[in-house]
Design a protein around this motif. Structure first.
Motif, mmCIF file in Angstrom:
data_model
loop_
_atom_site.group_PDB
_atom_site.id
_atom_site.type_symbol
_atom_site.label_atom_id
_atom_site.label_comp_id
_atom_site.label_asym_id
_atom_site.label_seq_id
_atom_site.Cartn_x
_atom_site.Cartn_y
_atom_site.Cartn_z
ATOM 1 N N THR A 1 0.790 -1.230 0.000
ATOM 2 C CA THR A 1 0.000 0.000 0.000
ATOM 3 C C THR A 1 0.822 1.280 0.000
ATOM 4 O O THR A 1 0.296 2.342 -0.314
ATOM 5 C CB THR A 1 -0.923 0.025 1.231
ATOM 6 N N THR A 2 2.098 1.211 0.327
ATOM 7 C CA THR A 2 2.913 2.410 0.477
ATOM 8 C C THR A 2 3.853 2.586 -0.709
ATOM 9 O O THR A 2 4.670 1.708 -0.986
ATOM 10 C CB THR A 2 3.751 2.337 1.763
ATOM 11 N N PRO A 3 3.773 3.714 -1.424
ATOM 12 C CA PRO A 3 4.734 3.947 -2.510
ATOM 13 C C PRO A 3 6.101 4.318 -1.929
ATOM 14 O O PRO A 3 6.188 5.124 -0.994
ATOM 15 C CB PRO A 3 4.129 5.101 -3.297
ATOM 16 N N ILE A 4 7.141 3.709 -2.472
ATOM 17 C CA ILE A 4 8.509 4.014 -2.037
ATOM 18 C C ILE A 4 9.377 4.285 -3.261
ATOM 19 O O ILE A 4 9.033 3.892 -4.376
ATOM 20 C CB ILE A 4 9.139 2.868 -1.210
ATOM 21 N N GLY A 5 10.488 4.943 -3.031
ATOM 22 C CA GLY A 5 11.481 5.170 -4.073
ATOM 23 C C GLY A 5 12.813 4.591 -3.627
ATOM 24 O O GLY A 5 13.168 4.663 -2.456
ATOM 25 N N ILE A 6 13.542 3.994 -4.565
ATOM 26 C CA ILE A 6 14.884 3.476 -4.301
ATOM 27 C C ILE A 6 15.869 4.423 -4.971
ATOM 28 O O ILE A 6 15.745 4.710 -6.167
ATOM 29 C CB ILE A 6 15.067 2.049 -4.861
ATOM 30 N N TYR A 7 16.841 4.907 -4.208
ATOM 31 C CA TYR A 7 17.801 5.891 -4.703
ATOM 32 C C TYR A 7 19.222 5.341 -4.629
ATOM 33 O O TYR A 7 19.578 4.642 -3.688
ATOM 34 C CB TYR A 7 17.717 7.184 -3.875
ATOM 35 N N ARG A 8 20.022 5.685 -5.643
ATOM 36 C CA ARG A 8 21.422 5.277 -5.700
ATOM 37 C C ARG A 8 22.273 6.536 -5.840
ATOM 38 O O ARG A 8 21.893 7.481 -6.518
ATOM 39 C CB ARG A 8 21.647 4.358 -6.891
ATOM 40 N N ASN A 9 23.447 6.529 -5.218
ATOM 41 C CA ASN A 9 24.349 7.671 -5.276
ATOM 42 C C ASN A 9 25.110 7.651 -6.597
ATOM 43 O O ASN A 9 25.877 6.738 -6.858
ATOM 44 C CB ASN A 9 25.320 7.651 -4.099
ATOM 45 N N GLU A 10 24.865 8.662 -7.422
ATOM 46 C CA GLU A 10 25.551 8.797 -8.710
ATOM 47 C C GLU A 10 26.519 9.973 -8.619
ATOM 48 O O GLU A 10 26.447 10.909 -9.402
ATOM 49 C CB GLU A 10 24.528 9.033 -9.828
ATOM 50 N N ALA A 11 27.426 9.913 -7.661
ATOM 51 C CA ALA A 11 28.353 11.018 -7.412
ATOM 52 C C ALA A 11 29.393 11.116 -8.514
ATOM 53 O O ALA A 11 29.925 10.115 -8.985
ATOM 54 C CB ALA A 11 29.040 10.836 -6.069
ATOM 55 N N VAL A 12 29.668 12.341 -8.926
ATOM 56 C CA VAL A 12 30.689 12.613 -9.934
ATOM 57 C C VAL A 12 31.676 13.593 -9.327
ATOM 58 O O VAL A 12 31.291 14.624 -8.783
ATOM 59 C CB VAL A 12 30.055 13.220 -11.208
ATOM 60 N N GLN A 13 32.951 13.259 -9.431
ATOM 61 C CA GLN A 13 33.984 14.101 -8.835
ATOM 62 C C GLN A 13 34.171 15.369 -9.660
ATOM 63 O O GLN A 13 34.268 15.327 -10.884
ATOM 64 C CB GLN A 13 35.300 13.329 -8.756
ATOM 65 N N SER A 14 34.241 16.517 -8.958
ATOM 66 C CA SER A 14 34.420 17.797 -9.635
ATOM 67 C C SER A 14 35.897 18.019 -9.950
ATOM 68 O O SER A 14 36.758 17.221 -9.580
ATOM 69 C CB SER A 14 33.894 18.936 -8.759
ATOM 70 N N ASP A 15 36.194 19.126 -10.621
ATOM 71 C CA ASP A 15 37.583 19.453 -10.991
ATOM 72 C C ASP A 15 38.462 19.666 -9.767
ATOM 73 O O ASP A 15 39.676 19.447 -9.819
ATOM 74 C CB ASP A 15 37.612 20.707 -11.864
ATOM 75 N N THR A 16 37.854 20.108 -8.664
ATOM 76 C CA THR A 16 38.628 20.368 -7.448
ATOM 77 C C THR A 16 38.786 19.128 -6.575
ATOM 78 O O THR A 16 39.425 19.175 -5.545
ATOM 79 C CB THR A 16 37.953 21.473 -6.616
ATOM 80 N N GLY A 17 38.180 18.020 -6.973
ATOM 81 C CA GLY A 17 38.293 16.783 -6.214
ATOM 82 C C GLY A 17 37.163 16.539 -5.253
ATOM 83 O O GLY A 17 37.102 15.509 -4.594
ATOM 84 N N TYR A 18 36.214 17.471 -5.175
ATOM 85 C CA TYR A 18 35.069 17.326 -4.281
ATOM 86 C C TYR A 18 34.031 16.413 -4.941
ATOM 87 O O TYR A 18 33.750 16.537 -6.127
ATOM 88 C CB TYR A 18 34.466 18.700 -3.986
ATOM 89 N N THR A 19 33.482 15.495 -4.162
ATOM 90 C CA THR A 19 32.474 14.572 -4.677
ATOM 91 C C THR A 19 31.167 14.773 -3.913
ATOM 92 O O THR A 19 30.970 14.189 -2.848
ATOM 93 C CB THR A 19 32.947 13.107 -4.528
ATOM 94 N N PRO A 20 30.266 15.597 -4.431
ATOM 95 C CA PRO A 20 28.990 15.811 -3.737
ATOM 96 C C PRO A 20 28.060 14.613 -3.933
ATOM 97 O O PRO A 20 28.149 13.900 -4.934
ATOM 98 C CB PRO A 20 28.423 17.052 -4.425
ATOM 99 N N ASP A 21 27.191 14.406 -2.945
ATOM 100 C CA ASP A 21 26.209 13.335 -3.067
ATOM 101 C C ASP A 21 25.138 13.747 -4.076
ATOM 102 O O ASP A 21 24.616 14.852 -4.023
ATOM 103 C CB ASP A 21 25.547 13.046 -1.713
#
Length: 105
Positions: free
Chosen positions: A7-27
């Protein structure tokens, strides 16, 4: 599994993180599946009578049609994200996800 319990709608999420030019990887959480599920909350007296550890923000989610997911994915239920603690694939037609709410600042 009884389809009437889903009865309950749910969503499944996956982390598709991409590293930026400065090396930071945001979620970057991307929805990979949308399903109807049977969501169970373990409540006080039942949990204490069973002698189990009670987590007030824990949810048990039963989903039909097994998904290709792992513990690094997240589940979104009613606008709240939960991390997957354990995946139980004992039944051939369904999976059970043990989840805990994520408290983000």
């Amino acid at each position: 599994m009884n389809a009437g319990l889903l009865t309950t709608p749910i969503g499944i999420y996956r982390n598709e993180a991409v590293q930026s030019d400065t090396g930071y990887t945001p979620d970057n959480w991307v929805e990979v599946a949308r399903r109807r599920a049977h969501v169970v909350s373990q409540r006080g007296s039942k949990a204490l009578n069973n002698g189990s550890v009670w987590y007030p923000t824990a949810r048990v989610v039963r989903v039909r049609k097994p998904l290709d997911i792992d513990e690094s994915c997240r589940v979104k239920i009613d606008g709240v994200f939960y991390e997957i603690i354990n995946i139980d694939r004992l039944a051939s037609d369904s999976i059970t996800l043990n989840c805990s709410q994520i408290h983000e600042a």
